[in-house]
Design a protein around this motif. Structure first.
Motif, PDB file in Angstrom:
ATOM      1  N   ALA A  18      -2.194   8.949   6.770  1.00 21.61           N
ATOM      2  CA  ALA A  18      -1.080   8.042   6.449  1.00 21.61           C
ATOM      3  C   ALA A  18       0.269   8.749   6.436  1.00 21.61           C
ATOM      4  N   THR A  19       0.300  10.007   5.981  1.00 21.95           N
ATOM      5  CA  THR A  19       1.567  10.748   5.924  1.00 21.95           C
ATOM      6  C   THR A  19       2.190  10.818   7.319  1.00 21.95           C
ATOM      7  N   MET A  25       2.947  17.031   0.386  1.00 20.59           N
ATOM      8  CA  MET A  25       1.923  16.163  -0.204  1.00 20.59           C
ATOM      9  C   MET A  25       1.172  16.952  -1.278  1.00 20.59           C
ATOM     10  N   SER A  59       0.183   5.808  -4.358  1.00 21.03           N
ATOM     11  CA  SER A  59      -0.765   4.845  -3.775  1.00 21.03           C
ATOM     12  C   SER A  59      -1.711   4.351  -4.867  1.00 21.03           C
ATOM     13  N   ASP A  67       5.104  12.876  -0.941  1.00 19.64           N
ATOM     14  CA  ASP A  67       3.907  12.042  -0.840  1.00 19.64           C
ATOM     15  C   ASP A  67       3.050  12.372  -2.075  1.00 19.64           C
ATOM     16  N   ASN A  72       0.848  -1.200   0.000  1.00 22.23           N
ATOM     17  CA  ASN A  72       0.000   0.000   0.000  1.00 22.23           C
ATOM     18  C   ASN A  72       0.882   1.247   0.000  1.00 22.23           C
ATOM     19  N   GLY A  73       0.257   2.390  -0.080  1.00 24.73           N
ATOM     20  CA  GLY A  73       1.014   3.637  -0.122  1.00 24.73           C
ATOM     21  C   GLY A  73       1.674   3.962   1.207  1.00 24.73           C
ATOM     22  N   ALA A  84       0.976  10.265  -3.383  1.00 28.49           N
ATOM     23  CA  ALA A  84      -0.046   9.214  -3.368  1.00 28.49           C
ATOM     24  C   ALA A  84      -1.254   9.579  -4.227  1.00 28.49           C
ATOM     25  N   ASN A 139      -4.613   2.592  -3.847  1.00 26.60           N
ATOM     26  CA  ASN A 139      -5.796   2.226  -3.081  1.00 26.60           C
ATOM     27  C   ASN A 139      -7.031   2.358  -3.998  1.00 26.60           C
ATOM     28  N   GLY A 180      -2.291  -1.077  -2.804  1.00 25.48           N
ATOM     29  CA  GLY A 180      -0.952  -1.097  -3.381  1.00 25.48           C
ATOM     30  C   GLY A 180      -0.295   0.251  -3.292  1.00 25.48           C
TER      31      GLY A 180
HETATM   32  C1  LIG Z   1      -3.943   7.388  -0.239  1.00 25.82           C
HETATM   33  C2  LIG Z   1      -2.905   8.151   0.440  1.00 25.82           C
HETATM   34  C3  LIG Z   1      -1.767   7.531   1.028  1.00 25.82           C
HETATM   35  C4  LIG Z   1      -1.531   6.051   1.030  1.00 25.82           C
HETATM   36  O1  LIG Z   1      -2.627   5.339   1.381  1.00 25.82           O
HETATM   37  P1  LIG Z   1      -2.741   3.746   1.271  1.00 25.82           P
HETATM   38  O2  LIG Z   1      -4.197   3.529   1.525  1.00 25.82           O
HETATM   39  O3  LIG Z   1      -1.850   3.179   2.308  1.00 25.82           O
HETATM   40  O4  LIG Z   1      -2.341   3.306  -0.121  1.00 25.82           O
HETATM   41  C5  LIG Z   1      -0.797   8.341   1.596  1.00 25.82           C
HETATM   42  N1  LIG Z   1      -0.915   9.673   1.603  1.00 25.82           N
HETATM   43  C6  LIG Z   1      -1.973  10.304   1.047  1.00 25.82           C
HETATM   44  C7  LIG Z   1      -2.005  11.789   1.057  1.00 25.82           C
HETATM   45  C8  LIG Z   1      -3.006   9.570   0.470  1.00 25.82           C
HETATM   46  O5  LIG Z   1      -4.048  10.214  -0.068  1.00 25.82           O
END
Ligand SMILES: *Cc1c(COP(=O)(O)O)cnc(C)c1O
Length: 379
Positions: A100-101, A159, A209, A185, A71-72, A187, A211, A221
């Motif tokens: 998640a960050t 991000m 990411s 980031d 995952n991300g 993602a 997702n 992923g």
């Molecule tokens: C989606 C996302 C991630 C990673 O998320 P996973 O669900 O683990 O793949 C990380 N940072 C941001 C800003 C995201 O939007």
């Protein structure tokens, strides 16, 4: 009150009675590659699709090395670990982001430090970053030290919010001059470019990411991107339980993680990536429709920053005030048009509320006024 807007969004999505915020589209070779993957029996973390995906995403983004992950979040964790982020370190990021960050920073035993975002890009503000570094840090022996805490400011994680690139040129040069590792980031930003360079290519590493809600998906992923072979090798090693390559022996030379993307997910993702350019084009057309409709209205449609190409992953509106924004959220959601506010700021979450914050006026201003509106590909 927002009847015409609801009608417009319904017409853009050909009159559906429920319109999700973002749903995946499987209109290519997904089933073919999944069947092939199952037939091969290589459904887990060793398999041809994982390697093929890594080659394809590296070619697409223009980086030399890609490491596919479960995952991300795990890709972010790896990126921070290979940057040498250690317990007690500080890592600069923005409060307007998905949790998640910050969680990945925490996994390393480090503390997030929050600098403000820019109202134009919605991402980390170079002005706020510069102010933080100037006022609070000094560089000693190529290490950036927070002069109040004595801790090392090891990395900075901007991000790219909803796919809109941050001001990478200034962020990159600040990180270079203060010896702070830059980890993007990205993602939400697959397909987004800053001055023609793909996001994720400005730092030591960048993270994507896949997702289910992202622009392309592998179910779950992620991926780490880098031009540095040593960092790529280290990340791959850590993501595969730090197993030393050998024909039959199980030997591990440090504590590793089980973070490698399974072949089954990669099979889906290889097919998704084949359609990315079509998805991007459709999303750009959708953004143009929205931009036309909202021009002259009180709520402002967010467009790509100057010198950037955004993927328009999630379209966003900014309302004049929170009260009006909340009326819009209520009316759209009760008419089957899914809309959502931005994330609650990270410095307000119980596990991050003690972290150091710069003045976060812009982040709070945006968090009160922002709404995401339906953004799925319509093909
Ligand atoms: C989606 C996302 C991630 C990673 O998320 P996973 O669900 O683990 O793949 C990380 N940072 C941001 C800003 C995201 O939007």
């Amino acid at each position: 009150m927002f009847k015409d807007t609801i009608n417009f969004i319904q017409s853009v999505y050909s009159g559906s009675d429920f319109i999700p915020l973002h749903e995946p589209k499987f209109i290519g070779n997904e089933k073919k590659y999944l069947n092939d993957c199952i037939d091969s029996t290589f459904v887990s973390s060793i398999g041809a699709y994982v390697e093929q995906f890594e080659r394809n995403i590296a070619a697409y983004t223009g980086c030399q090395f890609a490491v596919a992950t479960v995952n991300g979040t795990s890709a972010l964790h790896l990126a921070l670990m290979v940057a040498g982020v250690m317990p007690g370190d500080e890592v600069i990021t923005q409060p307007l982001t998905f949790v998640a960050t910050c969680n990945a920073i925490s996994y390393c035993g480090a503390q997030p430090v929050f600098v403000d975002v820019d109202k134009g890009t919605l991402g980390l503000s170079a002005d706020s970053l510069e102010q933080f570094l100037k006022e609070n840090t000094y560089v000693n022996d190529k290490t950036c030290i927070n002069k109040h805490t004595g801790h090392t400011v090891r990395a900075c994680v901007p991000m790219h919010t909803f796919g809109h690139p941050c001001e990478m040129e200034r962020i990159q040069s600040l990180c270079t001059s203060y010896h702070v590792h830059l980890i993007e980031d990205a993602a939400e930003a697959l397909g987004s470019r800053y001055q023609n360079l793909h996001t994720g290519m400005f730092g030591d590493t960048g993270v994507l990411s896949f997702n289910g809600n992202k622009i392309i998906t592998s179910g779950g992923g992620g991926c780490l991107l880098t031009n540095n072979k040593q960092l790529a090798d280290k990340a791959r090693h850590l993501s595969t339980t730090a197993k030393v390559s050998h024909q039959w022996a199980f030997s591990h030379d440090e504590t590793g993680w089980n973070y490698r993307m399974p072949n089954l997910n990669a099979a889906l993702l290889v097919a998704q990536l084949e359609n990315l350019d079509r998805f991007l084009q459709d999303k750009r057309e959708l953004a143009e429709c929205y931009q036309g409709f909202f021009s002259g209205k009180d709520e402002v449609f967010v467009t790509e920053p100057k010198q950037c190409q955004s993927n328009y992953w999630l379209n966003a509106l900014i309302f004049p005030d929170k009260a009006l924004r909340d009326i819009f959220l209520n009316e759209t959601n009760s008419h089957g048009v899914m809309t959502r506010p931005a994330w609650e700021l990270m410095n307000k979450q119980p596990m991050y509320k003690h972290c150091f914050c710069m003045d976060l006026t812009n982040a709070q201003w945006l968090a009160d006024r922002l709404v995401n509106i339906p953004s799925s590909v319509r093909l």
